[in-house]
Design a protein around this motif. Structure first.
Motif, PDB file in Angstrom:
ATOM      1  N   GLY A 114       5.280   6.652   1.910  1.00  0.00           N
ATOM      2  CA  GLY A 114       4.243   6.057   2.754  1.00  0.00           C
ATOM      3  C   GLY A 114       4.625   4.748   3.423  1.00  0.00           C
ATOM      4  N   CYS A 115       5.902   4.574   3.771  1.00  0.00           N
ATOM      5  CA  CYS A 115       6.308   3.338   4.448  1.00  0.00           C
ATOM      6  C   CYS A 115       7.403   3.637   5.451  1.00  0.00           C
ATOM      7  CB  CYS A 115       6.805   2.312   3.428  1.00  0.00           C
ATOM      8  SG  CYS A 115       8.492   2.654   2.815  1.00  0.00           S
ATOM      9  N   LYS A 116       7.702   2.628   6.270  1.00  0.00           N
ATOM     10  CA  LYS A 116       8.871   2.641   7.148  1.00  0.00           C
ATOM     11  C   LYS A 116       9.794   1.534   6.670  1.00  0.00           C
ATOM     12  CE  LYS A 116       6.527   4.374  11.288  1.00  0.00           C
ATOM     13  NZ  LYS A 116       6.205   4.096  12.715  1.00  0.00           N
ATOM     14  N   SER A 117      11.090   1.825   6.622  1.00  0.00           N
ATOM     15  CA  SER A 117      12.023   0.831   6.104  1.00  0.00           C
ATOM     16  C   SER A 117      13.315   0.857   6.899  1.00  0.00           C
ATOM     17  CB  SER A 117      12.334   1.105   4.632  1.00  0.00           C
ATOM     18  OG  SER A 117      13.183   2.237   4.497  1.00  0.00           O
ATOM     19  N   TRP A 118      14.183  -0.132   6.626  1.00  0.00           N
ATOM     20  CA  TRP A 118      15.477  -0.189   7.304  1.00  0.00           C
ATOM     21  C   TRP A 118      16.425   0.897   6.811  1.00  0.00           C
ATOM     22  CZ3 TRP A 118      19.645  -1.148   4.086  1.00  0.00           C
ATOM     23  CH2 TRP A 118      19.402  -1.821   2.888  1.00  0.00           C
ATOM     24  N   ASP A 158       0.825  -1.210   0.000  1.00  0.00           N
ATOM     25  CA  ASP A 158       0.000   0.000   0.000  1.00  0.00           C
ATOM     26  C   ASP A 158       0.858   1.258   0.000  1.00  0.00           C
ATOM     27  OD1 ASP A 158       1.047  -0.032   2.535  1.00  0.00           O
ATOM     28  OD2 ASP A 158      -0.882   0.003   3.590  1.00  0.00           O
ATOM     29  N   TYR A 159       2.128   1.112  -0.353  1.00  0.00           N
ATOM     30  CA  TYR A 159       3.045   2.251  -0.410  1.00  0.00           C
ATOM     31  C   TYR A 159       3.632   2.348  -1.817  1.00  0.00           C
ATOM     32  CZ  TYR A 159       6.340  -1.596   0.313  1.00  0.00           C
ATOM     33  OH  TYR A 159       7.019  -2.784   0.208  1.00  0.00           O
ATOM     34  N   VAL A 160       4.238   3.480  -2.116  1.00  0.00           N
ATOM     35  CA  VAL A 160       4.801   3.710  -3.442  1.00  0.00           C
ATOM     36  C   VAL A 160       6.069   2.881  -3.619  1.00  0.00           C
ATOM     37  CG1 VAL A 160       5.735   5.435  -5.034  1.00  0.00           C
ATOM     38  CG2 VAL A 160       3.856   6.045  -3.488  1.00  0.00           C
ATOM     39  N   MET A 161       6.208   2.299  -4.785  1.00  0.00           N
ATOM     40  CA  MET A 161       7.403   1.513  -5.071  1.00  0.00           C
ATOM     41  C   MET A 161       8.666   2.340  -4.871  1.00  0.00           C
ATOM     42  SD  MET A 161       8.541  -0.335  -8.619  1.00  0.00           S
ATOM     43  CE  MET A 161       7.270  -1.562  -8.524  1.00  0.00           C
ATOM     44  N   GLY A 162       9.656   1.725  -4.239  1.00  0.00           N
ATOM     45  CA  GLY A 162      10.916   2.413  -3.970  1.00  0.00           C
ATOM     46  C   GLY A 162      11.029   2.903  -2.549  1.00  0.00           C
ATOM     47  N   CYS A 163       9.889   3.018  -1.860  1.00  0.00           N
ATOM     48  CA  CYS A 163       9.926   3.430  -0.454  1.00  0.00           C
ATOM     49  C   CYS A 163      10.717   2.407   0.359  1.00  0.00           C
ATOM     50  CB  CYS A 163       8.503   3.572   0.077  1.00  0.00           C
ATOM     51  SG  CYS A 163       8.404   4.271   1.727  1.00  0.00           S
ATOM     52  N   ASN A 176      16.831   9.137   6.954  1.00  0.00           N
ATOM     53  CA  ASN A 176      17.512   8.180   6.090  1.00  0.00           C
ATOM     54  C   ASN A 176      19.021   8.342   6.250  1.00  0.00           C
ATOM     55  OD1 ASN A 176      18.587   6.691   3.897  1.00  0.00           O
ATOM     56  ND2 ASN A 176      16.729   7.010   2.702  1.00  0.00           N
ATOM     57  N   ARG A 177      19.634   7.371   6.890  1.00  0.00           N
ATOM     58  CA  ARG A 177      21.080   7.382   7.111  1.00  0.00           C
ATOM     59  C   ARG A 177      21.786   6.361   6.222  1.00  0.00           C
ATOM     60  NH1 ARG A 177      21.662  12.038  10.174  1.00  0.00           N
ATOM     61  NH2 ARG A 177      20.258  11.991  11.976  1.00  0.00           N
TER      62      ARG A 177
END
Length: 501
Positions: free
Chosen positions: A450-454, A283-288, A462-463
């Motif tokens: 629209g997402c949370k990622s590592w 449900d988030y944009v590709m690449g997030c 974003n580090r």
């Protein structure tokens, strides 16, 4: 008995970064370097990750050193064993074992301000004293294993994909796979045909695109080996093909939304069950999050022995897993496909710089900040390869590593030209670098998708990734801007880079 070893340069790790640095030092005619490797062989992540189906998701001819081309890759996207053998072959060609100490895990490093030297301690008790310290540890070496409630009661087999137990026969077993990251989508299709039952526990679905993989034809191998410029021309083609994708990642969400529709179609054509399609569609944009590629991941869900659980693990019992929606699933083995500690690994580095400042504590309190992803203010002569904010989501990290190898070589030359023992990036230069890249990152899909990622730390910053085209990073690191550095003499007095000493 522990020993004290004096050398010019200490390099940590023997993945692409550490090997590349060692080769560049040897090209310069330097033999005063030591490579410390915690394992027993070269290869880094390609040595450690040997799970079924492990392969690169960047084309083979780009995911290799430009100065050590391989004309006869078997496939467009090389499998792990072939990459591993390539790296071992490169190490043998350059006789890197002569300067490498295996089984030497680094326990910590301390900058001595009186001597202007790094003291690098290993878990064996040995200490290496060097003018320069270069970290090639990378981001994908510490497995992320989530704590499951009751896991201590489990009587079956449990292991992470990066620590695959090849002695454990999965045939006929009931297997639970935790996580749907890059590793899981590769090994799940491979083991599904052998196990009695496979339950995949998914928290957030990934976007998975078709993988344009194929066997490399013999004529192409011959051309790359015999026709002048053929290999380099093909490599340039692949580079720019991948580089175009950065357009979408850096603020053009329209392009990525269009790609998302293509990826959604790919799910529907592979999976027949509408309810399953809905669960597998992000449900988030590709690449997030990291975009994955596979031709056999989605079709695996057509198998009768494969199930997808999206409710989550409530509890692990002796021989089963209880889900949050009340199901109890009997399992013989649990495999973690949960990736690696990326940001956390950086924040726990036991490195002490000037004035006794601890790098891990500094980053925990202020966030992971560097200059060009390579230097850190207050830590003279310390260089990171593939450090913070130099990872990629669209092209080959080996390209970034080679840019950094050149930069470190130029930084050493800067110290030599001015006859000083150390250089330390100025805090203002580091701050300006981070202001610029974080502004760009906030505009990108990693923050706006629209997402949370590592990719993000606990504060949502974003580090991890480089925000843009890799050719811009190459330009930025071609030369060292001396005005951004302090020059340190044995008297410990900093000099402006334009001064003579």
């Amino acid at each position: 008995m522990s020993k004290l070893v004096h050398t010019g340069v200490v390099v940590i790790g023997t993945g692409f970064s550490g090997m590349g640095m060692a080769i560049q030092l040897r090209k310069q005619g330097r033999e005063d370097f030591v490579v410390l490797e915690k394992a027993k062989d070269f290869g880094g992540t390609w040595r450690d990750n040997s799970y079924p189906g492990c392969a690169c998701d960047i084309q083979s001819h780009m995911y290799s050193f430009s100065f050590e081309p391989k004309a006869d890759w078997s496939r467009a996207f090389a499998p792990q064993p072939e990459i591993y053998e390539y790296m071992r072959g490169v190490a043998a060609k350059w006789d890197l074992a002569r300067n490498t100490v295996f089984g030497a895990e680094v326990a910590g490093a301390r900058w001595d301000e009186e001597e202007n030297r790094w003291y690098v301690a290993t878990t064996t008790g040995d200490t290496y004293v060097a003018q320069y310290l270069i970290s090639g540890i990378g981001a994908l070496h510490l497995p992320q294993v989530p704590h499951l409630n009751g896991i201590e009661n489990f009587q079956g087999k449990a292991f992470h994909s990066a620590r695959w137990d090849h002695d454990y026969d999965l045939a006929g077993k009931r297997v639970a796979v935790i996580g749907t990251g890059a590793s899981a989508i590769q090994f799940v299709p491979r083991i599904a045909k052998d196990v009695a039952r496979l339950t995949l526990f998914q928290r957030t679905p990934p976007w998975v695109m078709p993988k344009p993989d194929h066997a490399m034809p013999e004529w192409s191998k011959s051309a790359f080996a015999k026709v002048p410029g053929a290999f380099r021309g093909y490599r340039h083609f692949l580079y720019w093909l991948n580089e175009v994708r950065a357009v979408g990642f850096n603020g053009n969400l329209g392009v990525l939304k269009a790609a998302s529709r293509l990826a959604a179609w790919n799910i529907k054509r592979s999976v027949r069950d509408p309810e399953l399609v809905a669960k597998l569609t992000p449900d988030y944009v590709m690449g997030c999050k990291r975009v994955l590629i596979s031709n056999d991941y989605y079709p695996t869900f057509r198998r009768d022995n494969v199930a997808l659980d999206t409710s989550g693990v409530a509890e692990v019992k002796a021989n089963s897993i209880v889900t949050n929606d009340g199901q109890e699933i009997e399992v013989d083995a649990i495999i973690y496909g949960t990736g690696f500690q990326v940001i956390d690994a950086m924040q726990h580095l036991d490195v002490v710089g000037r004035d006794g400042v601890q790098l891990g504590k500094l980053w925990q309190e202020n966030g992971v900040n560097t200059y060009n992803g390579i230097n850190v203010a207050g830590f003279p002569n310390l260089f990171f390869l593939l450090g913070p904010n130099t990872g990629l989501g669209h092209n080959s990290v080996v390209f970034m590593i080679e840019a950094q190898l050149n930069y470190i070589r130029e930084a050493m030359k800067l110290a030599e030209r001015h006859n000083v023992e150390a250089i330390d990036v100025r805090p203002g230069a580091q701050e300006q670098f981070n202001i610029e890249i974080q502004r760009k990152l906030r505009e990108g899909v990693w923050t706006q998708g629209g997402c949370k990622s590592w990719y993000l730390d606990a504060q949502g910053v974003n580090r991890t990734l480089w925000p843009g085209f890799t050719w811009k990073y190459w330009l930025k690191t071609r030369k060292v801007d001396g005005s951004d550095f302090e020059l340190i003499t044995r008297s410990r007095s900093p000099q402006p880079a334009g001064a003579t000493t």
